[in-house]
Design a protein around this motif. Structure first.
Motif, PDB file in Angstrom:
ATOM      1  N   HIS A 111       0.840  -1.277  -0.108  1.00 48.52           N
ATOM      2  CA  HIS A 111       0.019  -0.009   0.093  1.00 48.52           C
ATOM      3  C   HIS A 111       0.870   1.239   0.058  1.00 48.52           C
ATOM      4  CE1 HIS A 111      -2.505   2.996   1.935  1.00 48.52           C
ATOM      5  NE2 HIS A 111      -3.537   2.571   0.818  1.00 48.52           N
ATOM      6  N   LYS A 112       1.924   1.156   0.638  1.00 52.58           N
ATOM      7  CA  LYS A 112       2.782   2.257   0.913  1.00 52.58           C
ATOM      8  C   LYS A 112       3.470   2.643  -0.567  1.00 52.58           C
ATOM      9  CE  LYS A 112       6.791   4.043   3.578  1.00 52.58           C
ATOM     10  NZ  LYS A 112       8.058   3.558   4.309  1.00 52.58           N
ATOM     11  N   ILE A 113       3.888   1.562  -1.357  1.00 54.09           N
ATOM     12  CA  ILE A 113       4.572   1.779  -2.700  1.00 54.09           C
ATOM     13  C   ILE A 113       3.605   2.385  -3.572  1.00 54.09           C
ATOM     14  CG2 ILE A 113       5.385   0.679  -4.524  1.00 54.09           C
ATOM     15  CD1 ILE A 113       7.024  -1.231  -2.730  1.00 54.09           C
ATOM     16  N   LEU A 114       2.321   1.716  -3.547  1.00 56.95           N
ATOM     17  CA  LEU A 114       1.140   2.212  -4.358  1.00 56.95           C
ATOM     18  C   LEU A 114       0.823   3.808  -3.973  1.00 56.95           C
ATOM     19  CD1 LEU A 114      -0.934  -1.217  -4.131  1.00 56.95           C
ATOM     20  CD2 LEU A 114      -0.034  -0.297  -6.098  1.00 56.95           C
ATOM     21  N   GLY A 115       0.874   4.005  -2.922  1.00 53.37           N
ATOM     22  CA  GLY A 115       0.486   5.600  -2.530  1.00 53.37           C
ATOM     23  C   GLY A 115       1.461   6.366  -3.218  1.00 53.37           C
ATOM     24  N   ARG A 116       2.815   6.028  -3.297  1.00 49.60           N
ATOM     25  CA  ARG A 116       3.952   6.732  -3.847  1.00 49.60           C
ATOM     26  C   ARG A 116       3.668   6.971  -5.423  1.00 49.60           C
ATOM     27  NH1 ARG A 116       8.101   4.401  -0.454  1.00 49.60           N
ATOM     28  NH2 ARG A 116       8.778   3.208  -2.063  1.00 49.60           N
ATOM     29  N   LEU A 117       3.112   5.918  -6.009  1.00 48.14           N
ATOM     30  CA  LEU A 117       2.906   5.742  -7.499  1.00 48.14           C
ATOM     31  C   LEU A 117       1.674   6.724  -7.872  1.00 48.14           C
ATOM     32  CD1 LEU A 117       3.317   1.723  -8.318  1.00 48.14           C
ATOM     33  CD2 LEU A 117       4.547   3.923  -9.564  1.00 48.14           C
ATOM     34  N   ALA A 118       0.641   6.763  -6.983  1.00 49.91           N
ATOM     35  CA  ALA A 118      -0.653   7.400  -7.072  1.00 49.91           C
ATOM     36  C   ALA A 118      -0.176   8.897  -7.001  1.00 49.91           C
ATOM     37  CB  ALA A 118      -1.611   7.108  -6.041  1.00 49.91           C
ATOM     38  N   ASP A 119       0.776   9.232  -6.069  1.00 48.98           N
ATOM     39  CA  ASP A 119       1.211  10.428  -5.558  1.00 48.98           C
ATOM     40  C   ASP A 119       1.620  11.040  -7.024  1.00 48.98           C
ATOM     41  OD1 ASP A 119       0.238  10.822  -3.111  1.00 48.98           O
ATOM     42  OD2 ASP A 119       2.371  10.355  -2.237  1.00 48.98           O
ATOM     43  N   VAL A 120       2.647  10.363  -7.594  1.00 51.17           N
ATOM     44  CA  VAL A 120       3.018  11.122  -8.690  1.00 51.17           C
ATOM     45  C   VAL A 120       2.665  11.098 -10.159  1.00 51.17           C
ATOM     46  CG1 VAL A 120       5.592  10.410  -7.858  1.00 51.17           C
ATOM     47  CG2 VAL A 120       4.488   8.881  -9.559  1.00 51.17           C
ATOM     48  N   GLY A 121       1.109  10.720 -10.003  1.00 56.15           N
ATOM     49  CA  GLY A 121       0.045  10.967 -11.005  1.00 56.15           C
ATOM     50  C   GLY A 121       0.150   9.677 -11.864  1.00 56.15           C
ATOM     51  N   LEU A 122       0.587   8.625 -11.478  1.00 58.51           N
ATOM     52  CA  LEU A 122       0.381   7.345 -12.251  1.00 58.51           C
ATOM     53  C   LEU A 122      -0.597   6.236 -11.867  1.00 58.51           C
ATOM     54  CD1 LEU A 122       4.340   6.565 -12.439  1.00 58.51           C
ATOM     55  CD2 LEU A 122       2.827   7.346 -14.221  1.00 58.51           C
ATOM     56  N   GLY A 123      -1.632   6.850 -11.232  1.00 58.41           N
ATOM     57  CA  GLY A 123      -2.637   5.914 -10.709  1.00 58.41           C
ATOM     58  C   GLY A 123      -3.514   5.261 -11.775  1.00 58.41           C
ATOM     59  N   TYR A 124      -3.123   5.597 -13.065  1.00 57.73           N
ATOM     60  CA  TYR A 124      -3.814   4.880 -14.120  1.00 57.73           C
ATOM     61  C   TYR A 124      -3.072   3.554 -14.758  1.00 57.73           C
ATOM     62  CZ  TYR A 124      -0.659   7.700 -16.971  1.00 57.73           C
ATOM     63  OH  TYR A 124       0.413   8.418 -17.469  1.00 57.73           O
ATOM     64  N   LEU A 125      -1.957   3.530 -14.293  1.00 58.44           N
ATOM     65  CA  LEU A 125      -1.113   2.640 -14.896  1.00 58.44           C
ATOM     66  C   LEU A 125      -1.471   1.282 -14.339  1.00 58.44           C
ATOM     67  CD1 LEU A 125       2.781   3.634 -14.922  1.00 58.44           C
ATOM     68  CD2 LEU A 125       0.981   3.499 -16.802  1.00 58.44           C
ATOM     69  N   SER A 126      -1.593   0.061 -15.040  1.00 61.10           N
ATOM     70  CA  SER A 126      -1.907  -1.274 -14.585  1.00 61.10           C
ATOM     71  C   SER A 126      -0.398  -1.493 -13.811  1.00 61.10           C
ATOM     72  CB  SER A 126      -2.384  -2.072 -15.456  1.00 61.10           C
ATOM     73  OG  SER A 126      -1.599  -2.345 -16.626  1.00 61.10           O
ATOM     74  N   LEU A 127      -0.497  -2.693 -12.920  1.00 58.83           N
ATOM     75  CA  LEU A 127       0.818  -2.994 -12.114  1.00 58.83           C
ATOM     76  C   LEU A 127       1.589  -3.895 -13.180  1.00 58.83           C
ATOM     77  CD1 LEU A 127      -0.702  -4.010  -8.773  1.00 58.83           C
ATOM     78  CD2 LEU A 127      -0.011  -1.749  -9.629  1.00 58.83           C
ATOM     79  N   GLY A 128       0.960  -4.551 -14.094  1.00 59.82           N
ATOM     80  CA  GLY A 128       1.801  -5.541 -14.990  1.00 59.82           C
ATOM     81  C   GLY A 128       1.847  -5.095 -16.325  1.00 59.82           C
ATOM     82  N   GLN A 129       1.688  -3.591 -16.624  1.00 65.40           N
ATOM     83  CA  GLN A 129       2.057  -2.951 -17.959  1.00 65.40           C
ATOM     84  C   GLN A 129       3.513  -3.118 -18.173  1.00 65.40           C
ATOM     85  OE1 GLN A 129       0.032   0.492 -18.469  1.00 65.40           O
ATOM     86  NE2 GLN A 129       1.331   1.323 -20.209  1.00 65.40           N
ATOM     87  N   GLN A 130       3.843  -3.214 -19.540  1.00 67.25           N
ATOM     88  CA  GLN A 130       5.248  -3.311 -19.900  1.00 67.25           C
ATOM     89  C   GLN A 130       5.959  -1.882 -19.913  1.00 67.25           C
ATOM     90  OE1 GLN A 130       5.954  -4.952 -23.995  1.00 67.25           O
ATOM     91  NE2 GLN A 130       5.542  -7.025 -23.034  1.00 67.25           N
ATOM     92  N   LEU A 131       7.103  -1.857 -19.319  1.00 69.45           N
ATOM     93  CA  LEU A 131       7.783  -0.707 -19.030  1.00 69.45           C
ATOM     94  C   LEU A 131       8.246   0.033 -20.436  1.00 69.45           C
ATOM     95  CD1 LEU A 131      10.334  -0.972 -16.311  1.00 69.45           C
ATOM     96  CD2 LEU A 131       7.976  -0.244 -16.023  1.00 69.45           C
ATOM     97  N   THR A 132       8.201  -0.966 -21.759  1.00 66.54           N
ATOM     98  CA  THR A 132       8.537  -0.343 -22.744  1.00 66.54           C
ATOM     99  C   THR A 132       7.402   0.453 -23.442  1.00 66.54           C
ATOM    100  OG1 THR A 132       7.726  -2.589 -23.777  1.00 66.54           O
ATOM    101  CG2 THR A 132      10.223  -2.253 -23.388  1.00 66.54           C
ATOM    102  N   THR A 133       6.359   0.340 -22.944  1.00 64.85           N
ATOM    103  CA  THR A 133       5.222   1.274 -23.363  1.00 64.85           C
ATOM    104  C   THR A 133       5.007   2.347 -22.810  1.00 64.85           C
ATOM    105  OG1 THR A 133       3.596   0.169 -21.958  1.00 64.85           O
ATOM    106  CG2 THR A 133       3.917  -0.967 -23.800  1.00 64.85           C
ATOM    107  N   LEU A 134       5.880   3.040 -21.714  1.00 64.25           N
ATOM    108  CA  LEU A 134       5.605   3.968 -20.988  1.00 64.25           C
ATOM    109  C   LEU A 134       6.364   5.375 -21.944  1.00 64.25           C
ATOM    110  CD1 LEU A 134       6.580   3.070 -17.262  1.00 64.25           C
ATOM    111  CD2 LEU A 134       4.456   2.875 -18.731  1.00 64.25           C
ATOM    112  N   SER A 135       6.043   6.542 -21.726  1.00 56.79           N
ATOM    113  CA  SER A 135       6.388   7.508 -22.446  1.00 56.79           C
ATOM    114  C   SER A 135       7.384   8.147 -21.451  1.00 56.79           C
ATOM    115  CB  SER A 135       5.333   8.676 -22.378  1.00 56.79           C
ATOM    116  OG  SER A 135       4.840   9.231 -21.067  1.00 56.79           O
ATOM    117  N   GLY A 136       8.158   9.082 -21.855  1.00 56.47           N
ATOM    118  CA  GLY A 136       9.359   9.635 -21.052  1.00 56.47           C
ATOM    119  C   GLY A 136       8.805  10.355 -20.029  1.00 56.47           C
ATOM    120  N   GLY A 137       7.768  11.004 -19.891  1.00 59.17           N
ATOM    121  CA  GLY A 137       7.470  11.493 -18.430  1.00 59.17           C
ATOM    122  C   GLY A 137       6.833  10.492 -17.591  1.00 59.17           C
TER     123      GLY A 137
END
Length: 799
Positions: free
Chosen positions: A663-689
């Motif tokens: 929950h602590k790590i997920l909170g940090r992901l939500a804090d930086v505006g990545l609440g919409y990413l799925s946990l298993g999404q490939q990193l190669t599909t992410l944008s620079g931001g």
């Protein structure tokens, strides 16, 4: 005369062909799109808006542009298609009115270390032709000035025909190339630290080699033995001949256990397998080895110019081609304008236009010999744009992914002008964008949302900018948002001193960066912001630099593995079901045996593109069926990895699935505006931001004292910038120091201290033109940044 012989009788001069003025998308379901229908006007500028993850890229890139490219690829012969990637048809019912799509994205350039700004934009090609015509002394064709073409010499018999008689004569041929023979056109030579290649107290069979991947247990051990190298003898006791064979031997055919293999010395093998690649594309352990074992020094023969002595000897008005390529492009444009040679007038016209385009697009501070791999994502995108500004193509669709990334507000106005020029040539321009300055110039706006991920994927608004401003959408509500200057700023708790900074264009800069506050570095693109950080701040104790560079990893890497989130999740599953944690790893015991936990099967078809197909055994879920029987809080591991961050944060907060560490790590992901990413999404599909914010989320747990962020607002919607500012405040309030390189005025207004570099770019920048609180910068309006920040906090955009 039959009335059916004309198609434009009732429409004046408008024919049926002229009525195809829309791109129609019906039933788009790619990624999170929810069966949407959109009509996009052709030969207009359409901006796609919406929060990060709302489906903009899925519609523009993965549906419209992807189908256009797939259909064009199908027009080529089967032979040519074999060398092209296999593109699947997007998940859409119908697409009408498509034209050729040209994608100008933010992917960094420079897969080839020989690629430079000049070679990527054809500026070098024009200069080479110019020198082959006007250079004195004349040395040959344009190839004689190319650092990518070696000099070739050959001798043999030739047949001479005279009348009816023929006779053979010996002759020697030379094709002069411009490549420096010492460094082979790389500009630098490599020096190997042999102590980093092997431990001379051990033998080969004892694992003396310390080069990544060179294990003696596999084929390498058998090949070294088959080549006749002593396997049991410490390398320190090798004879000169044995050591030379180990390190420098030319390729030779050998037989190993009846199989034909090739043996080659260690150093030429490393040069081919590692040094021919762009360092940015290397895996972390390979790059660490290269940094440790190999020293790159400027080639003493060509002095880093990459060119042969002949190419450097040929001059025009006292300058050789290497000196022109080393000039700042804005200066080079002035030099070319002064050339008046009627014999090459059309060539000079094209070259002037090309070089002026660099200046117009805000890249006049670059030089043509700048390696393409060193450009930022925004610079790479604008460099690609140069090719299209002088293009004769019309009626094509240009697709841009946030073209304002890395641009100062002053440069955004110039970018807008260029986008409008492309439109006015009769092209359809589609832009994914968050900046209100670019949204304001749109002819048509498509707003997607209302949220991100599963909460998005619908069309919230279609129409003009005024309609968007008055609409009841997230973008409409925030379009005229303007951050205010803070009434009071924090007091510095100390300073990080920079003295005599001279990296790149910095002019012996002395500056004190305050600690314990939010400090923002501003200035036009190319003013020296990144040079100040990379040359004088990064690498100090306690400094954590978070940039937008690629996250290196395998195809299996995802946000859960990268942030360490998967460990507490696996342990929670194991504890709840009384089994081993390894069962819940797709890289370990629980992996589907058919696809080895990848979820897809990769089929290598040799010369053709690798085909990727969903695994039929696990249906893309990556785990054995037996593993999916185990649940936590009613969900199996595949269902958990398919959750977006916000949903997972709630899931692990309470009840049977309560896992505080996750929950602590997920909170940090939500804090930086990545609440919409799925946990298993490939990193190669992410944008620079997205990559940068993922790094920030993972490194927020580390014990860094000073965080340096490079444009963290990249890819953020107007509504999300406020959330980012809150996160930066929390970091500062927790005792950290935050230094941000940023162009977004909302971040500038929220700063406690601003350091403005400039006044211009390249050699016109590199100085500190202001340092102090934002209110003083606005009051003085003494710099470009001050003018734009004053306009931002003082008035709305012109309506």
């Amino acid at each position: 005369m039959s009335t059916g012989t004309r198609t434009d009788t009732d429409q004046g001069s408008r024919t049926v062909a002229d009525t195809h003025d829309l791109i129609r998308v019906e039933g788009a379901r790619e990624n999170n799109l929810k069966d949407i229908h959109v009509e996009i006007p052709k030969r207009r500028l359409t901006v796609f808006t919406g929060v990060s993850g709302s489906g903009k890229s899925s519609l523009v890139f993965d549906t419209i542009a992807a189908e256009s490219q797939r259909m064009i690829n199908e027009t080529y012969s089967a032979f040519v298609q074999g060398f092209m990637p296999t593109l699947a048809r997007p998940d859409v019912d119908r697409l009408e009115g498509l034209t050729t799509a040209i994608i100008v994205d933010q992917e960094r350039m420079g897969a080839n270390p020989r690629s430079t700004v000049g070679t990527a934009t054809d500026a070098n090609a024009l200069l080479r032709i110019l020198y082959s015509r006007l250079g004195q002394p004349h040395i040959g064709s344009p190839n004689a000035y190319s650092f990518n073409i070696p000099t070739v010499r050959a001798s043999g018999a030739i047949t001479i025909e005279r009348g009816e008689r023929t006779r053979a004569e010996k002759a020697t041929f030379t094709r002069l190339g411009g490549m420096c023979p010492r460094c082979e056109g790389m500009g630098s030579v490599t020096d190997f630290d042999l102590t980093a290649l092997y431990d001379d107290t051990r033998s080969l069979s004892e694992g003396a080699l310390t080069v990544p991947g060179y294990s003696m247990e596999g084929w390498y051990g058998r090949i070294f033995a088959g080549a006749g190298l002593p396997m049991a003898k410490p390398i320190g006791t090798f004879t000169k001949k044995e050591l030379h064979k180990l390190l420098y031997a030319e390729p030779e055919k050998i037989k190993v256990e009846g199989i034909n293999r090739t043996y080659e010395g260690l150093i030429p093998k490393i040069q081919k397998s590692m040094l021919s690649k762009d360092p940015e594309a290397m895996q972390p352990h390979i790059r660490a080895f290269v940094d440790r074992a190999i020293t790159f020094t400027t080639c003493p023969e060509c002095d880093g110019t990459r060119l042969s002595p002949e190419a450097r000897s040929s001059r025009i008005r006292g300058k050789n081609i290497a000196e022109l390529c080393a000039m700042q492009i804005s200066d080079l444009a002035g030099w070319v304008r002064e050339l008046d040679e009627p014999s090459v007038a059309p060539l000079l016209t094209g070259l002037r236009h090309l070089l002026d385009s660099f200046d117009e697009i805000g890249l006049g501070y670059l030089s043509l010999d700048r390696p393409a791999g060193t450009l930022s994502g925004g610079e790479a995108q604008r460099t690609k744009m140069i090719r299209h500004l002088g293009s004769s193509l019309t009626d094509v669709t240009y697709v841009f992914d946030e073209p304002t990334i890395g641009l100062h507000p002053h440069d955004i106005a110039r970018m807008n002008t260029l986008l409008l020029q492309l439109r006015d040539k009769g092209n359809t321009v589609l832009v994914v964008e968050h900046k209100p300055e670019t949204i304001a110039i749109a002819d048509h706006v498509v707003d997607l949302g209302p949220g991100a991920g599963t909460q998005g994927g619908t069309v919230c608004f279609e129409g003009d900018v005024e309609g968007l401003r008055g609409s009841d959408t997230v973008t409409g509500h925030h379009l005229d948002d303007r951050a205010r200057l803070k009434e009071s700023v924090r007091t510095a708790a100390g300073t990080l001193e920079v003295r005599g900074a001279a990296t790149h264009n910095l002019k012996d800069v002395d500056v004190d960066l305050p600690l314990g506050v939010l400090c923002v570095l501003t200035g036009v693109a190319g003013s020296g912001k990144s040079s100040l950080v990379s040359g004088s701040v990064a690498g100090r104790d306690g400094v954590v630099v978070i940039d937008q560079g690629a996250i290196r990893g395998s195809r299996r890497s995802n946000p859960a593995t990268y942030t360490g989130l998967l460990d507490p999740i696996r342990k929670a599953f194991a504890k709840a079901n009384g089994v081993k944690p390894a069962l819940f790893s797709s890289n370990s015991e629980g992996a589907c045996p058919t696809c080895n936990g990848a979820g897809v099967i990769y089929t290598d078809l040799g010369v053709m593109a690798t085909v990727e197909s969903t695994c039929e055994e696990c249906e893309g879920r990556r785990f054995q069926a037996a593993v999916l029987e185990y649940t936590l809080g009613g969900k199996n591991i595949a269902e958990v990895l398919a959750m977006p961050v916000t949903e997972a944060e709630e899931f692990f907060a309470d009840g049977a699935a309560r896992t505080p560490a996750a929950h602590k790590i997920l909170g940090r992901l939500a804090d930086v505006g990545l609440g919409y990413l799925s946990l298993g999404q490939q990193l190669t599909t992410l944008s620079g931001g997205e990559r940068q914010r993922l790094k920030l989320a993972s490194q927020m747990g580390e014990r860094g004292e000073v965080y340096v962020l490079d444009e963290p607002t990249t890819g953020l919607h107007l509504a999300d910038v406020e959330q980012l500012l809150g996160l930066l405040d929390r970091l500062v309030d927790s005792g950290r120091s935050v230094i941000v390189i940023e162009h977004h005025q909302a971040v500038m207004a929220h700063a406690d201290w601003i350091v403005d570099l400039g006044p211009g770019a390249g050699h016109d920048g590199g100085r500190v033109v202001f340092e102090g609180p934002p209110a003083d910068l606005v009051a003085a309006r003494s710099t470009l940044t001050g003018e734009y920040l004053a306009a931002y906090v003082g008035a709305d955009l012109a309506r």
